[in-house]
Write a protein that holds these residues in place. Structure first.
Motif, PDB file in Angstrom:
ATOM      1  N   LEU A 118      41.829  72.695  61.771  1.00  0.00           N
ATOM      2  CA  LEU A 118      40.868  72.528  60.680  1.00  0.00           C
ATOM      3  C   LEU A 118      39.442  72.600  61.207  1.00  0.00           C
ATOM      4  O   LEU A 118      39.137  72.054  62.266  1.00  0.00           O
ATOM      5  N   THR A 119      38.608  73.252  60.456  1.00  0.00           N
ATOM      6  CA  THR A 119      37.191  73.277  60.816  1.00  0.00           C
ATOM      7  C   THR A 119      36.510  72.068  60.182  1.00  0.00           C
ATOM      8  O   THR A 119      37.046  71.426  59.274  1.00  0.00           O
ATOM      9  N   ALA A 120      35.318  71.771  60.636  1.00  0.00           N
ATOM     10  CA  ALA A 120      34.553  70.655  60.067  1.00  0.00           C
ATOM     11  C   ALA A 120      34.303  70.887  58.584  1.00  0.00           C
ATOM     12  O   ALA A 120      34.367  69.946  57.782  1.00  0.00           O
ATOM     13  N   GLN A 121      34.040  72.125  58.193  1.00  0.00           N
ATOM     14  CA  GLN A 121      33.796  72.436  56.783  1.00  0.00           C
ATOM     15  C   GLN A 121      35.049  72.175  55.940  1.00  0.00           C
ATOM     16  O   GLN A 121      34.964  71.627  54.846  1.00  0.00           O
ATOM     17  N   GLN A 122      36.205  72.550  56.445  1.00  0.00           N
ATOM     18  CA  GLN A 122      37.446  72.306  55.712  1.00  0.00           C
ATOM     19  C   GLN A 122      37.713  70.801  55.563  1.00  0.00           C
ATOM     20  O   GLN A 122      38.143  70.344  54.501  1.00  0.00           O
ATOM     21  N   MET A 123      37.443  70.046  56.600  1.00  0.00           N
ATOM     22  CA  MET A 123      37.621  68.600  56.538  1.00  0.00           C
ATOM     23  C   MET A 123      36.634  67.988  55.535  1.00  0.00           C
ATOM     24  O   MET A 123      36.988  67.090  54.763  1.00  0.00           O
ATOM     25  N   HIS A 124      35.420  68.481  55.551  1.00  0.00           N
ATOM     26  CA  HIS A 124      34.393  68.022  54.613  1.00  0.00           C
ATOM     27  C   HIS A 124      34.840  68.268  53.174  1.00  0.00           C
ATOM     28  O   HIS A 124      34.760  67.367  52.327  1.00  0.00           O
ATOM     29  N   GLU A 125      35.322  69.456  52.895  1.00  0.00           N
ATOM     30  CA  GLU A 125      35.780  69.797  51.546  1.00  0.00           C
ATOM     31  C   GLU A 125      36.983  68.934  51.133  1.00  0.00           C
ATOM     32  O   GLU A 125      37.067  68.481  49.989  1.00  0.00           O
TER      33      GLU A 125
END
Length: 100
Positions: free
Chosen positions: A2-9
């Motif tokens: 997971l990327t940070a953006q995916q985790m954020h979303e």
């Protein structure tokens, strides 16, 4: 992975369990596109209340020079930085209407 953006979303969509600094009972907070949704009502109200309390504390510091009632406040006299504090207070008042 997971990327940070995916985790954020994912956190915004599913919410995160949060507590106040005092450690009192917690609640689920949603972010970004879900901040104004019905499922985020409790968090939105707590957020607005915290912002209102912060704004009032800043105003008290500005008008009275009183910092002793503010937890974690500085011992510096805020009147020495009155112009800078007024600028910040004016900006806060523009961005945030009074909470009923």
């Amino acid at each position: 992975a997971l990327t940070a953006q995916q985790m954020h979303e994912e956190d915004n969509r599913n919410g995160l369990f949060v507590t106040q600094g005092s450690g009192k009972s917690g609640w689920v907070a949603y972010g970004d596109g879900d901040f104004f949704s019905m499922k985020n009502d409790e968090n939105a109200m707590k957020t607005m209340l915290a912002l209102d309390q912060s704004r009032n504390q800043i105003h008290t510091c500005y008008t009275d020079g009183q910092t002793d009632a503010v937890e974690g406040s500085s011992t510096k006299d805020p009147r020495k930085n009155r112009a800078r504090l007024k600028l910040h207070l004016d900006r806060i008042l523009q961005l945030m209407p009074r909470v009923p």
